[in-house]
Write an enzyme that holds these catalytic residues in place. Structure first.
Site, mmCIF file in Angstrom:
data_model
loop_
_atom_site.group_PDB
_atom_site.id
_atom_site.type_symbol
_atom_site.label_atom_id
_atom_site.label_comp_id
_atom_site.label_asym_id
_atom_site.label_seq_id
_atom_site.Cartn_x
_atom_site.Cartn_y
_atom_site.Cartn_z
ATOM 1 N N GLU A 1 0.813 -1.221 0.000
ATOM 2 C CA GLU A 1 0.000 0.000 0.000
ATOM 3 C C GLU A 1 0.838 1.259 0.000
ATOM 4 O OE1 GLU A 1 -0.520 -2.529 1.999
ATOM 5 O OE2 GLU A 1 -2.346 -3.292 1.095
ATOM 6 N N HIS B 1 -11.985 -5.669 8.058
ATOM 7 C CA HIS B 1 -12.687 -5.458 6.795
ATOM 8 C C HIS B 1 -13.876 -4.543 7.017
ATOM 9 C CE1 HIS B 1 -10.455 -9.202 6.153
ATOM 10 N NE2 HIS B 1 -10.447 -8.900 4.878
#
Lengths: 369, 393
Positions: A104, A174
């Site tokens: 990322e 999540h």
């Protein structure tokens, strides 16, 4: 520079294409309604589609209209984990739509560099929970690039898309809503749509905006939210909040998936004779203080709701700003109905979430203060 | 009955003729610890070190234990698949079937004082570290009986007593943690090592390289194990990595490439690695393995690879089949006995699931426990700062 432009076939500059004319770059944090928001409903008829299809369409349009735009991220090539990027690689080629390795920090840093060379870089972070390795790049590089170079360089073409928010069974990693961390950083914009038609317009505005934008997509709504979305290219103005339900007793402010929960609470409250005004903030920074202030001046009460934990959540900023502006008008303390101050739980999600009943309770206690 | 009792002792060599005669009735499984030397499928590929020998010392009992453990893991993962589809397991579920040889082989060469830390594909690693099927299924279903009291779920299994440090959701984040564990072990002069497992997708994370540098600089007893199943969720390794030779990625850190589907090769490599790191600092082990399921239960696993590939690996390289062939080839047990073991395992797994279903969900008050250290006394505010105010225990 000219040779670089020539290499990509056609000249690219903001404002040369007709549908850009309505869109002016914003330089102040105060939202002016100088830009008329296109009445999208009156335009060409739309097609019924869900959130991921609307976002997919927006990306298709963005890549088609600007040959120097790129979409990349983990697994976007085959369509992405939420199918937001289906068909892009096939249509525009692997040199414009490509997978990145699992890094990322690297993805966002790379996107900033690409944007600094006058490209539209649309980076996807697979889940907002994974955005933290990239946090340094966003806060220290993207947000401050224009400032520290005295305007010589900027990464305005940067847009970071990430699915955020609870999904019913996501668990710790999540389901997070990290918007508050980014709202604390001057230099970037944070945009959160509530529905497919909004998402398409807001995403196109975010990509074409001359500032770096972090675009959070409510993942719960990817399949669940279905509505008529116009097929043409349209943009919705950033930093303009929208009153989606008129009322006179209390103002409710929210964004993203939480709005549908709040709307249900408003309908229930209506039955008890409480008239609620519901505002979709759409852009969290720079946020439309005027619209919210005008509404609270009318109703005298404010309730903010978001999924993120209550302490330090963006509701705190809204509350403080409105109290500053509307202190004498307020009939009751500003109420915040948010997630609890715990890590996002697994089995306890129903207890953690700010659901309709909690909001309803808060509406009642605020109105009866 | 007397026959089977006698032959389970070490003197079964004497009784073999008798046993052979009674083979049609009941031939006992060999529990002998007579050494057996078996060659690994392929030699090890080294990077900046001398590879260990291909000949692995084992014994019949160990091989049968391998078979049993791997079959249990396989059965458990398949049962978890059905439970997920029945919506008894919610959230995300990452299954390990196909990769069993890695954790079983590793356990065979280390002890419970060595630390293991891995990512989210941790059900079998937890079982290998001494976890019970009941704890696993309870945790998967979010019940109180689970190893993390139902608060962690599939991705967060931990076992402090056996040195299993979990169970991490964020890709690559567990590797620098492993460096810390190794440092503590070295500081305490434990003569133990840490195994930090990560995948081929995680190998591209910046924190991996930070961890490599730190562990090499300070000579930490850490073994970085890359479980290369060739797919970082949906992205094949050749599309994510310039150099898919993950064992060479350490550059100045030595490495070894191992056939991760051969449990004996894994055992040999881990034994070699542990000896190496206790003297010389870190080493990378790349386990060439494969997962049959998709990345998680939400991923069919067929959009980025062909079904032929999956079935091909299942036929050629399946770890359990390899051990089955070895056992049958060396005449350590009959087909029927192995099938009986599998039946027994199936029954065990079903019983564990039934028992786990009876375990209750965690109490709502558990929502607020373990946020801070017990007794810290802060308050957690609820929905509107008025109605719900819980003092964190």
């Amino acid at each position: 520079m000219a040779s670089v432009l020539g290499r990509y076939g056609r000249k690219w500059s903001l404002g040369c294409v007709s549908y850009h004319k309505n869109y002016l770059p914003r330089f102040s944090t105060v939202a002016h309604s100088a830009v008329p928001s296109e009445p999208i409903q009156q335009q060409q008829a739309g097609r019924s589609m869900n959130l991921y299809s609307a976002i997919n369409q927006a990306l298709h349009i963005a890549l088609e209209s600007d040959s120097r735009s790129y979409v990349f991220g983990e697994d976007v090539g085959f369509g992405g984990v939420f199918r937001c990027t289906t068909g892009l690689a096939e249509r525009f080629g692997k040199h414009r739509v490509f997978n990145t390795p699992l890094c990322e920090q690297g993805i966002v840093g790379f996107a900033i560099g690409l944007a600094a060379m006058d490209n539209r870089a649309v980076a996807e972070i697979q889940f907002a929970d994974y955005i933290f390795p990239a946090f340094d790049q966003i806060v220290n590089e993207a947000a401050k690039f224009r400032y520290r170079s005295g305007g010589q360089f900027n990464c305005g073409g940067l847009t970071i898309r990430a699915p955020y928010g609870a999904v019913g069974h996501g668990g710790h990693y999540h389901s997070q809503s990290p918007e508050a961390f980014f709202c604390h950083v001057p230099g970037i914009k944070v945009v959160i749509p509530r529905s497919p038609s909004q998402a398409k317009g807001l995403l196109l505005s975010s990509i074409r905006d001359q500032n770096p934008v972090v675009f959070f997509e409510p993942k719960w709504l990817y399949r669940l939210s279905v509505e008529e979305v116009p097929e043409h290219d349209y943009m919705l103005p950033l930093s303009e909040a929208e009153v989606i339900r008129e009322g006179s007793d209390i103002t409710l402010v929210g964004w993203g998936a939480q709005l549908s929960i709040m709307e249900q609470a408003c309908i229930e409250a209506e039955k008890e004779g409480i008239s609620c005004e519901l505002i979709d903030l759409k852009t969290l920074i720079p946020w439309d203080k005027e619209t919210v202030e005008a509404s609270v001046s009318k109703t005298g009460r404010l309730l903010v709701s978001h999924e993120a934990p209550i302490t330090g959540g963006f509701g705190a900023e809204i509350s403080a700003s409105i109290v500053e502006r509307c202190f004498l008008r307020l009939e009751a303390p500003v109420s915040r109905v948010c997630g609890l101050d715990t890590p996002f739980p697994l089995v306890f999600e129903p207890f953690y979430m700010p659901n309709k009943n909690k909001i309803l309770d808060a509406i009642r206690s605020t109105v009866n203060y | 009955m007397a026959l089977s009792h006698l032959s389970s002792t070490r003197s079964n060599r004497l009784l073999r003729p008798l046993a052979a005669a009674a083979s049609s009735l009941c031939r006992p499984i060999s529990t002998s610890t007579e050494p057996l030397v078996i060659e690994t499928s392929i030699p090890f590929t080294p990077h900046k070190c001398e590879p260990p020998s291909r000949s692995v010392e084992t014994n019949p009992q160990e091989l049968l234990t391998f078979f049993r453990d791997m079959a249990t893991m396989r059965r458990m993962e398949i049962a978890a698949d059905s439970l997920y589809k029945a919506k008894l397991i919610r959230g995300f579920c990452h299954l390990y079937d196909g990769q069993e040889a890695v954790c079983v082989g590793m356990e065979a060469s280390i002890n419970k004082k060595d630390c293991i830390i891995t990512a989210y594909r941790d059900h079998c690693t937890f079982l290998g570290r001494g976890g019970t099927l009941l704890e696993i299924f309870s945790e998967l279903m979010g019940r109180q009986g689970g190893c993390s009291k139902g608060k962690g779920g599939s991705m967060h299994f931990y076992k402090k007593e056996s040195g299993f440090y979990g169970g991490h959701g964020i890709v690559g984040a567990q590797v620098p943690l492993g460096c810390g564990l190794a440092f503590a072990q070295k500081y305490n002069k434990d003569e133990n090592a840490t195994f930090a497992l990560y995948g081929d997708g995680a190998a591209n994370q910046g924190q991996l390289f930070e961890a490599l540098n730190i562990s090499a600089l300070w000579d930490l007893p850490i073994i970085l194990v890359c479980e290369n199943n060739h797919y970082g969720m949906g992205t094949a390794e050749w599309r994510a990595a310039k150099s898919p030779s993950y064992y060479k990625r350490g550059d100045y850190v030595p490495g070894l490439k191992v056939d991760g589907m051969d449990v004996l090769a894994v055992k040999q490599a881990c034994k070699f690695a542990k000896e190496h790191v206790l003297k010389n600092g870190p080493i990378i082990l790349e386990m060439d393995t494969y997962r049959y399921h998709g990345h998680s239960m939400s991923d069919p696993g067929s959009t980025y690879r062909t079904r032929d590939e999956i079935s091909g690996v299942r036929q050629e390289r399946d770890p359990i089949e390899r051990v089955r062939k070895l056992v049958l080839g060396h005449d350590l047990a009959t087909e029927k006995e192995l099938k009986d073991i599998e039946k027994e395992i199936r029954k065990e797994v079903d019983e564990a699931i039934a028992k786990a279903k009876e375990s209750p969900m965690p109490e709502p008050s558990e929502l607020f426990t373990n946020v801070y250290v017990k007794g810290f006394g802060t308050e957690s505010f609820g929905a509107d700062r008025k109605e719900l105010r819980a003092t964190l225990p």
